[in-house]
Design an enzyme around this catalytic site. Sequence first.
Site, PDB file in Angstrom:
ATOM      1  N   GLY A  10     -44.017 -18.434  20.147  1.00 15.58           N
ATOM      2  CA  GLY A  10     -45.317 -17.776  20.187  1.00 15.58           C
ATOM      3  C   GLY A  10     -45.331 -16.342  19.696  1.00 15.58           C
ATOM      4  N   GLN A  11     -44.211 -15.841  19.174  1.00 14.61           N
ATOM      5  CA  GLN A  11     -44.213 -14.473  18.653  1.00 14.61           C
ATOM      6  C   GLN A  11     -44.991 -14.454  17.342  1.00 14.61           C
ATOM      7  OE1 GLN A  11     -40.337 -12.727  17.865  1.00 14.61           O
ATOM      8  NE2 GLN A  11     -41.200 -10.680  17.667  1.00 14.61           N
ATOM      9  N   HIS A  49     -45.079  -8.397  27.032  1.00 15.72           N
ATOM     10  CA  HIS A  49     -46.417  -8.683  27.538  1.00 15.72           C
ATOM     11  C   HIS A  49     -46.370  -8.479  29.051  1.00 15.72           C
ATOM     12  CE1 HIS A  49     -47.867 -11.026  23.943  1.00 15.72           C
ATOM     13  NE2 HIS A  49     -46.557 -11.119  23.767  1.00 15.72           N
ATOM     14  N   ASN A  78     -41.582 -12.893  23.840  1.00 15.14           N
ATOM     15  CA  ASN A  78     -41.522 -14.067  22.962  1.00 15.14           C
ATOM     16  C   ASN A  78     -40.599 -13.729  21.797  1.00 15.14           C
ATOM     17  OD1 ASN A  78     -43.471 -15.378  24.532  1.00 15.14           O
ATOM     18  ND2 ASN A  78     -45.138 -14.466  23.372  1.00 15.14           N
ATOM     19  N   ASP A 137     -53.970  -5.957  25.120  1.00  9.45           N
ATOM     20  CA  ASP A 137     -53.950  -7.018  24.116  1.00  9.45           C
ATOM     21  C   ASP A 137     -55.383  -7.340  23.696  1.00  9.45           C
ATOM     22  OD1 ASP A 137     -53.834  -9.824  23.003  1.00  9.45           O
ATOM     23  OD2 ASP A 137     -51.715  -9.535  23.462  1.00  9.45           O
ATOM     24  N   ILE A 138     -55.605  -7.547  22.401  1.00  3.76           N
ATOM     25  CA  ILE A 138     -56.964  -7.841  21.925  1.00  3.76           C
ATOM     26  C   ILE A 138     -57.369  -9.289  22.194  1.00  3.76           C
ATOM     27  CG2 ILE A 138     -56.994  -5.991  20.213  1.00  3.76           C
ATOM     28  CD1 ILE A 138     -56.526  -8.154  18.058  1.00  3.76           C
ATOM     29  N   HIS A 182     -41.723  -6.446  21.668  1.00  4.02           N
ATOM     30  CA  HIS A 182     -42.783  -6.056  22.592  1.00  4.02           C
ATOM     31  C   HIS A 182     -42.739  -6.919  23.842  1.00  4.02           C
ATOM     32  CE1 HIS A 182     -44.598  -9.189  20.036  1.00  4.02           C
ATOM     33  NE2 HIS A 182     -45.425  -9.458  21.039  1.00  4.02           N
TER      34      HIS A 182
END
Length: 117
Positions: free
Chosen positions: A96-97, A105, A90, A35-36, A103
């Site tokens: 929070g998506q 996390h 999410n 994740d960035i 996907h």
Amino acid sequence: MVGEPQDDCLFCKIAAGQIPADVVRETETTVAFRDIHPQAPTHVLVIPKVHHPDAASLAAAEPGIAADLLREAGQVAGDEKLESYRIVFNTGSGAGQTVFHAHAHVLGGRGMQWPPG
């Protein structure tokens, strides 16, 4: 069409190799990348290569790929040597998506409190 790559989807572009990412694992059906904006010392996203807006949609339409996604999340945790970790899906902007492509996390490397957020 659901399942088909979407031209305006960031994760579809990452899955297709059109946008670079720090990929840690890739299979025929999934891609896992860092994740960035990590929320934990280890924060890896695992995405299906097919487009579905959220995990429930993916599971309903393609349960085999949903299982692949979970299996790969576990593989990522193992590769990252996480003894304890959290897998989060999410669904919807209120949860929070921010990218509407299913996907998971994979979060670890620190204590996780309950309840979250």
